[in-house]
Structure formats: structure tokens, C-alpha cells
Scaffold this active site. Structure first.
Site, PDB file in Angstrom:
ATOM      1  N   ASP A 151       2.824   1.910   3.301  1.00 31.01           N
ATOM      2  CA  ASP A 151       3.133   2.638   3.724  1.00 31.01           C
ATOM      3  C   ASP A 151       3.273   1.306   4.946  1.00 31.01           C
ATOM      4  O   ASP A 151       2.388   0.721   4.491  1.00 31.01           O
ATOM      5  CB  ASP A 151       1.981   3.543   3.958  1.00 31.01           C
ATOM      6  CG  ASP A 151       2.285   5.539   3.704  1.00 31.01           C
ATOM      7  OD1 ASP A 151       3.345   5.599   3.360  1.00 31.01           O
ATOM      8  OD2 ASP A 151       1.350   5.617   3.971  1.00 31.01           O
ATOM      9  N   CYS A 169       7.385   7.017   2.778  1.00 30.51           N
ATOM     10  CA  CYS A 169       7.657   8.838   1.737  1.00 30.51           C
ATOM     11  C   CYS A 169       8.542   9.545   2.991  1.00 30.51           C
ATOM     12  O   CYS A 169       8.652   9.403   4.065  1.00 30.51           O
ATOM     13  CB  CYS A 169       6.703   9.206   1.371  1.00 30.51           C
ATOM     14  SG  CYS A 169       5.729   9.833   2.046  1.00 30.51           S
ATOM     15  N   CYS A 193      -0.759  10.627   4.904  1.00 29.98           N
ATOM     16  CA  CYS A 193       0.884  10.006   5.704  1.00 29.98           C
ATOM     17  C   CYS A 193       1.030   9.371   7.333  1.00 29.98           C
ATOM     18  O   CYS A 193       1.214   9.270   7.674  1.00 29.98           O
ATOM     19  CB  CYS A 193       1.999  10.035   4.575  1.00 29.98           C
ATOM     20  SG  CYS A 193       2.262   9.666   2.643  1.00 29.98           S
ATOM     21  N   CYS A 213       0.908  -1.006   0.231  1.00 23.46           N
ATOM     22  CA  CYS A 213       0.097  -0.157   0.049  1.00 23.46           C
ATOM     23  C   CYS A 213       1.146   1.359  -0.254  1.00 23.46           C
ATOM     24  O   CYS A 213       0.190   2.414   0.306  1.00 23.46           O
ATOM     25  CB  CYS A 213      -1.105  -0.415   0.976  1.00 23.46           C
ATOM     26  SG  CYS A 213      -1.753  -1.412   1.461  1.00 23.46           S
TER      27      CYS A 213
END
Lengths: 321, 389
Positions: free
Chosen positions: A56, A81, A131, A54
Site C-alpha cells: 500500500d 487494492c 487498507c 508493503c
């Protein structure tokens, strides 16, 4: 769209200095081993959340003092990220010194706030808010392991937009109270859907249980049904007041009469309504080709009157002015 | 810190020779070439030279058109929407065939036409990452298909598509064929005689020319309405005052690109292979696409356990400019269709990094990049949980 939107590609420029710093030099990154936890006299909790598939994934380590349930140390490992790394780092920092129950109150919104350079400027651009959600979820996972309960037990309400933490109940209420008709309006009122946009409709960033488009559709359908029921209940023409009567007449004209006049290029407007004794007089004024049409004072008038009498009440009389 | 530019599939440095050639047309010969006076007419010989260079660079015949555009996006819009007006709106044909891996300017033009009721087929790539004529054959129909639009080379993977076979198949079936050659000019030989395309588009800034100017090749006899209506420029096929400096710069850039093809194929390829080999020795890296099937300047690499945006962030901090092959920086995180089709491990879907060289890349830069790349991967893997398993 506006002047500020004309230059694209500014994703990284929208990261706060704190996000930059945490990404470059994370402070709490790492692992806690069983030996280290033992030395602190603490219980080691290791929680995984998300998946690399996915985009993350995070593993959170807590050393928890079982006597007072305080988190003595927190570390993490993360695949993600820059903003995911920075969010994880701040989240771990915020856990330290809190009890497990206190830590459970930390949301992704708190994490984002902690990453701001000044309190009025977002730390990350909207599409990256997603995130920070993982950082919130992994706390819940860790707490559920500590308490030995299922993670869903710790969820007190159904969240539709994880980025802005907006619940299903809030969204339904806001549609109803403010008579919202579009998804954009829901976003304006609640911020739901303003960030990663996954919850707006299927096919976005990630799959969701609920989508705003469906919630809106259902809520609108429910509201329409209620309206209809209400209309049916107040349909008794005679006992209505003049304003309600006017509404009923207008709705009937729209439903049954106007379309037939429009075919011939005509129309009408209700200019007045009066109650004299048992009779309700409806004063209409012809528009378009109805004006001066030979049958407008005979056939057409009778047609309008008959329709209103049949559908609403025998007491109606139509007067052409 | 000297920065290293390895994002040449996004845009390139303007060749200093090109910049010099453009310079006189800003303050000396600034006339409008459509004017009657000397300020206008004195530009004509330079424009003629530019067109000569564009025609010979692509092997176009004098009777074909190469229309100056503002970019490949304009050229691609002109073709896709023009064919709609010419063949679909008139009821002669109904469908368009393209691929899932085209540039957004083709895909989104097609999506727009879909909203007007046109049927569009988006072909998947095969296990090698390309669309071949056999796949295409299943989707075209001589009476139905108005246009096939398939790129010459892919921007992300660098994979070269078999446009010669595809063009031949389209011609056999009487179907117009367009190719977006943006990633091909200057990297591979582009010959519109050898590859019988009907439309071909390119953009100067991808081959060391200026931004804001591109070209659209239209084979003689193929009818296409203009996208910009207005004056008589480009024979009425593309109105708007001619970007003289841009056109003249693009002409020279094309000539230099063709002259340097040999260098590109040998030296740029050598440097690319050197970089690729240097990266491939890192454990758990995956290079996408067979090397010989790619343009000589492009590498798309996945590094297990390292998210793409995090890696380009780290590279950028150390002076290396690369781009993500995954969609992480955008709002949509749908897996890359090339990755899906090539059966690349799902875990790698968010780890793609694209490095693209040019004839201005040096061996020293490549060696530095290998070092920086290794260090960045090492740091990010120390943060990532993958490495602990």
C-alpha cells in the site's frame, strides 16, 4: 465457525456498494500542480505514506488557504487494492472544506463509516480494514508538513491496533480492570486485533512496535507481582479476619500439604474454621485413601498442624472430623 | 457479456463428454457397487474401465494401487500423515522434507506433524523458482528422512520441478518420495515408471473432471495405513461408499487429458505464448519463470505500479477471471516465497497475477483478454503514483 462461514472466498461480496463505486469510478483521484494551487491562492502540500513493498502506498495533495488553514482541494494517487483506492477517495473528499486541524480528526474508522451503505453493516471485511489505515496516516503526514513539525508530535497516544485505533493505555487498563487472561478476551472487549490481526503476535500482516501477546504477558506478570506483594502484606495471620485466615490456610494447604497426600491417593478439605480465644481451630475432613488410614489421626494430623503452625501461626490447631 | 475463464489452475470446466458419461450413474445405475444384487454389480464394468483409464493414463502397473479419494487434499493428507504413523511414530525414522511452495494441504499437514514433534525441512526454491536434486541432497539422510514430498509442477508459477532426478535421489537413499501431481496431469506427461515415485496424488477437477474426486497412486510394496477407516472399499485402503459417477467421470477425464496432451503442448502453449507476448509488450511488466520450464498453460505476471487484487478486480469487471499470485486477498501479507527466492523486486511482491488457460480456451478469448488487460493496466496506473515518477 458457523453456517455462515462454510462458504469461503466471499471477500468481494463483503465490499459495500460504495466501495464498489469508488473503486470503479474514483472521484478525487489525480494531482494538484503548483500552478493550480497558486490560482486558488493556496499553498500546495504533497504527502507520501506507505511503500509499494508493503502493498500500500499513497500520495495526498492538499491546496490549503494559509489565512484560515482551510483545505480548498484534495486529490491523491494510490497504489493498493480496491479498498485502498476507495478509502483514499473518500478520505480526500472528507478533507475538502475542513481546516487542517479538523482534518487531523478524521480517522480510518470515519473513512470506513463513510463507505457503509447502511450504518450497521461494515463496508469492508475485517482483514481489509488495514487498507483504510493508510488514509488516516497520510493526513497526519500532510498536516505535519503544513505545520512544519515532526509527525510524531501529532500523535497524542501510542496506538497498538491501528485498524480499530486502540491505544496501549486502553489495552492495559482493560486487562487490569476485567482481569483478562487471553488475547481473544482483549479483542472481545476492545476490538483490538479483530481486523488485520497484525498486532496480535509477530509474523502477521506487518511488523508492529507492540503486540497484544506481549502486552498481555507483561500486564499479567505485573498483576501477579502486585498480588504477591499484597499477600505478603496481609500475611500477618493473627490480625487477619476469619475469611482471610481461611484463604491463607487454603493457600498453605495447596502449596505444601495436598501434594504429599495426593501421592498416596489421599486428600483433605477444610470444612470449618473457628476462633476460640487465642486458638484458631481448623476442621478438616479426609478424602480418598486418607480416610481410614491408621496414621491419619496421628502422624498426618500432626504433619498438617506443624506445617500450618510453622508457616502461618503457632495459634493454629487442626481438628479432624 | 461473454465471460472469459483464465483460472484453470484453480479448477476447470467439466468436459461435456465427461458429464454425459457420469449421467447414468445418478438415476439409472445408482446402486452401491459393494451390494450383492444387480444394482450394485452392474456398475462394476464401468468402474473397471475407469480404473483401466487411470492406470494407463499414469502408466501404473496392475500390481500398484490407485486409490480413489475425494480430492488431492485427502490424498496428500493420507500420504503425509500415513508415513508419520508408519515410519515416524514407530521410531524407524524422524524427518520429513518438503518445499516452501507446496500446496497448503501438504504444508499444513507438515505443520501439524511438527506440533507432534516431527522435524520438517521446508526447502527454498532456487533462482529459477524450482527445487532441484542438489538442494535436496543437503537435507536428506538415509537413516533419518522418512518422506520427501515435492510437487510435480507449481500451481502459481507453473514451473515444472525435476521430479525424475528427485525421485531417483530418494530411491538411491531408501527414502519414500511423494509428488503432488495436481498441476501436472493433462499438462505434461506423467509416467510413474519413468519417474519412480512411491506416492502420487491428483484431482479430477483440475483436468476437466468433476469436483470431489481424486486419486492416490501407491507403488506396490509400499505400506501406508488408511486415512479413512471403515468398510472394505478400495481393498480396505480407503473406506467410504464409492463415488461411482465421480470415479467414472475421472476415468474418462484422465483418458481425454492424456489424448489431448499433444494439443496442450502445441495449441494451448501457442495461445499461452500469444497472451504472454501480448502482455509482455506493456511497459514494466515482468513474467515470472522461464517459459520452457513452465506448464504450457500458465502465466504469472507482475505489473509495476498495479496492485494484484485491484487488477483482478478490474479484469473481472470486464469479464476476465484470473487470480492473484500475491497473498493480498488473505490475512497474511508475507511475501510469496517463490518471489523472494527468485530475487524478484520487492515492489513487485504485491503485483502478481496468474492467468491459466485450458484446452477450452480460444484464440478469440486470448485476443480479447490482451485488450482488456491493457486497458485495465492503463486505468490502474493512472490512479497509481508509480506512473507519475
Amino acid at each position: 465457525m458457523a453456517k455462515t462461514d462454510l462458504i469461503g472466498g466471499s471477500l468481494w461480496e463483503q465490499y459495500s456498494q460504495k466501495v464498489n463505486d469508488r473503486m470503479t469510478n474514483p472521484r478525487h483521484m489525480g494531482e494538484i500542480t503548483h500552478e493550480e494551487a497558486q490560482k486558488m491562492g493556496a499553498r500546495l502540500i504533497v504527502a507520501d505514506y506507505g511503500a509499494e513493498v508493503c502493498g500500500d502506498a499513497i500520495r495526498l495533495y492538499w491546496a490549503v488557504d494559509e489565512k484560515n488553514e482551510k483545505i480548498l482541494s484534495a486529490k491523491y494517487k494510490t497504489f493498493g487494492c480496491g479498498t485502498a483506492i476507495a478509502s483514499s477517495d473518500v478520505m480526500a473528499e472528507m478533507c475538502i472544506g475542513k481546516t487542517v486541524d479538523e482534518a487531523l480528526k478524521i480517522t480510518n474508522l470515519d473513512v470506513e463509516m463513510a463507505l457503509r451503505d447502511d450504518k450497521d453493516t461494515e463496508a469492508i471485511p475485517p482483514q481489509k480494514m488495514h487498507c483504510s489505515v493508510m488514509a488516516y496516516d497520510v493526513i497526519k503526514k500532510a498536516a505535519s508538513i503544513f505545520k512544519n513539525v515532526d509527525m510524531t508530535v501529532l500523535e497524542d497516544e501510542e496506538i497498538v491496533c491501528e485498524c480499530a485505533r486502540v491505544s496501549l493505555r486502553t489495552i492495559k487498563d482493560v486487562i487490569r480492570i476485567n482481569d483478562l487472561k487471553t488475547v481473544e478476551e482483549i479483542t472481545q472487549y476492545t476490538k483490538a486485533g479483530a481486523f488485520c490481526k497484525s498486532c496480535i503476535r509477530p509474523g502477521g500482516h506487518e511488523k508492529r512496535r507492540h503486540y497484544l501477546v506481549d502486552i498481555l504477558k507483561e500486564a499479567r506478570a505485573e498483576m501477579e507481582n502486585e498480588k504477591k506483594t499484597m499477600f505478603m502484606e496481609t500475611r500477618d495471620f493473627k490480625s487477619s479476619n476469619l475469611i482471610q485466615k481461611h484463604k491463607l490456610v487454603e493457600e498453605m494447604l495447596n502449596d505444601r500439604v495436598r501434594s504429599n497426600l495426593l501421592v498416596e491417593g489421599g486428600n483433605l478439605e477444610v470444612v470449618d474454621m473457628k476462633e476460640s480465644g487465642d486458638i484458631t481451630e481448623v476442621y478438616v475432613h479426609y478424602l480418598g485413601s486418607c480416610q481410614g488410614c491408621p496414621s491419619s489421626l496421628t502422624g498426618t494430623q500432626k504433619y498438617i498442624e506443624d506445617t500450618l503452625r510453622q508457616e502461618l501461626d503457632e495459634s493454629i490447631a487442626v481438628v479432624v472430623v | 457479456m461473454d465471460r472469459i475463464y483464465l483460472d484453470n489452475n484453480a479448477t476447470t470446466i467439466v468436459d461435456p463428454l465427461v458429464k454425459d458419461a457420469m449421467d447414468p450413474f445418478f438415476t439409472k445405475m445408482y446402486g452401491n457397487p459393494n451390494s450383492l444384487h444387480s444394482f450394485g454389480t452392474e456398475v462394476h464394468p464401468f468402474m473397471r474401465l475407469a480404473f483401466d483409464r487411470l492406470y494407463s493414463g499414469t502408466h501404473a502397473r496392475d500390481e500398484d494401487d490407485i486409490i480413489m479419494t475425494s480430492c488431492a487434499t485427502e490424498g496428500n493428507n493420507t500420504v503425509v500423515k500415513g508415513v508419520f504413523y508408519e515410519l515416524i511414530r514407530t521410531g524407524k525414522k524422524q524427518e520429513i522434507v518438503t518445499t516452501q511452495v507446496e500446496h497448503p494441504c501438504v504444508i499444513n499437514s507438515c505443520r501439524f506433524l511438527e506440533s507432534l514433534g516431527v522435524t520438517v525441512h521446508y526447502l527454498p526454491v532456487n533462482g529459477d523458482g524450482i527445487v532441484d536434486a542438489d538442494i535436496l541432497r543437503e537435507y536428506i539422510h538415509p537413516d533419518k528422512t522418512a518422506l520427501v514430498s515435492i510437487m510435480w509442477a507449481n500451481n502459481e508459477t507453473g514451473l515444472i520441478f525435476p521430479v525424475k532426478d528427485i525421485a531417483g535421489l530418494c530411491r538411491e537413499n531408501g527414502i519414500l518420495f511423494h509428488t503432488d501431481a495436481v498441476q501436472a496431469i493433462g499438462k505434461v506427461k506423467v509416467d510413474v515408471q519413468e519417474v519412480p515415485v512411491d506416492f502420487l496424488t491428483f484431482s479430477a477437477h483440475k483436468f476437466h473432471g468433476p469436483k470431489g474426486v481424486g486419486g492416490l497412486f501407491i507403488r506396490k510394496g509400499v505400506s501406508l495405513p488408511p486415512f479413512f477407516h471403515g468398510g472394505e472399499q478400495m481393498g480396505g485402503k480407503r473406506a467410504g461408499t464409492i463415488n461411482t459417477s465421480g470415479l467414472i467421470g475421472m476415468g474418462l477425464a484422465m483418458e481425454l487429458a492424456v489424448q489431448n496432451l499433444d494439443y496442450e503442448q502445441k495449441e494451448v502453449r501457442r495461445l499461452r505464448d500469444r497472451l504472454e507476448d501480448g502482455i509482455a509488450v506493456i511497459k514494466d511488466t515482468h513474467i515470472i519463470g522461464i517459459r520452457d520450464m513452465r506448464t504450457p498453460n500458465t502465466i504469472l505476471v507482475s505489473v509495476k505500479g498495479v496492485e494484484g487484487e485491484a487488477l483482478i478486480w478490474d479484469l473481472n469487471r470486464n469479464g476476465v477471471a484470473a487470480s492473484t499470485g500475491s497473498a493480498c486477498a488473505s490475512e497474511s501479507l508475507e511475501p510469496n516465497p517463490t518471489f523472494v527466492a527468485m530475487n524478484i523486486d520487492d515492489e513487485l511482491a504485491h503485483t502478481g497475477i496468474r492467468l491459466s488457460l485450458s484446452r477450452f480456451s480460444t484464440e478469440e478469448e486470448i485476443d480479447q483478454t490482451i485488450d482488456i488487460f491493457k486497458k485495465s493496466v492503463e486505468r490502474l496506473r493512472s490512479i497509481s503514483m508509480s506512473s507519475t515518477e
